[in-house]
Design a protein around this motif. Structure first.
Motif, PDB file in Angstrom:
ATOM      1  N   MET A  64      98.118  82.296   6.766  1.00 38.33           N
ATOM      2  CA  MET A  64      99.196  83.152   6.267  1.00 38.33           C
ATOM      3  C   MET A  64      98.701  84.537   5.855  1.00 38.33           C
TER       4      MET A  64
ATOM      5  N   ASN B 268     105.434  86.223   8.765  1.00 42.86           N
ATOM      6  CA  ASN B 268     105.466  85.330   7.604  1.00 42.86           C
ATOM      7  C   ASN B 268     106.888  85.134   7.097  1.00 42.86           C
TER       8      ASN B 268
ATOM      9  N   ALA C 216     102.776  86.924   0.346  1.00 45.70           N
ATOM     10  CA  ALA C 216     102.759  87.728   1.571  1.00 45.70           C
ATOM     11  C   ALA C 216     102.682  89.221   1.264  1.00 45.70           C
TER      12      ALA C 216
END
Length: 218
Positions: free
Chosen positions: A36, A44, A83
């Motif tokens: 990720m 993402n 993220a």
């Protein structure tokens, strides 16, 4: 074959088909968490939306529970915290009174805990286990902490087997789990406040009006 045997065979077949699908989904989720931090923000975001949508429909179909969209939104925000931290390269930097890594671990657990508490409470209720909300929240907190520990193992796998750079020192995993624990405590207490209304612990019920009984008698 009578109707009962046919129903039992169909249920058994659907269960055997469900197990590999769930295992593949869990594997995909673990693989996503492994990479990720190296993927784009757009990818993402799309992956998280699709994964949460599949999770919602699975729980709705298999357990016949409708997860409140607000709780799914909190999980989406939790993953966006991670993220966005990767996108803006905030990890390793100071973020207010703490490092961003510490802020991220604590905030993610605060945002994820309400969904886990809600699920545990409803699943126990569906299986005729009448537990107080606080006890259900305690069981949910242990599940969240176990998932946090699993994430640290995924980071270790990335570091050892895939050439990642995610463990920054000998106390990195322990420090992460410490802030995870703090976030779980806050998130669990927050969950008890949000879900303390007994109606929020029950699946939606459709109201059926009996017009025959509601008619007035002459």
């Amino acid at each position: 074959m009578d109707e009962g045997d046919y129903t039992e065979s169909t249920t058994r077949l659907s269960t055997w088909l469900e197990i590999p699908v769930v295992m593949v989904t869990l594997f995909a989720g673990a693989a996503f968490l492994t990479k990720m931090c190296y993927l784009s923000l757009v990818f993402n975001t799309i992956f998280v939306v699709v994964f949460l949508a599949l999770f919602y429909f699975y729980v709705n179909t298999r357990q016949r529970l409708r997860i409140p969209v607000m709780l799914l939104g909190l999980v989406f925000l939790a993953l966006q915290v991670d993220a966005l931290g990767n996108y803006f390269r905030m990890y390793g930097r100071q973020f207010g009174p703490m490092q961003y890594d510490e802020f991220s671990h604590m905030t993610v657990q605060v945002l994820v805990s309400p969904l886990i508490v809600w699920l545990v409470s409803h699943i126990l209720h569906r299986n005729n286990y009448r537990l107080p909300l606080r006890l259900s929240a305690f069981f949910a907190a242990t599940i969240v902490f176990s998932l946090s520990a699993m994430y640290e193992i995924i980071e270790l796998w990335d570091e050892i087997y895939f050439g990642g750079r995610r463990i920054w020192g000998p106390y990195d995993s322990a420090t992460d789990l410490q802030w995870d624990f703090c976030g779980i405590i806050v998130g669990t207490l927050l969950s008890c406040m949000i879900l303390r209304n007994p109606l929020s612990l029950r699946p939606p019920v459709k109201l059926v009006v009996n017009f025959r009984n509601s008619r007035g008698t002459n």
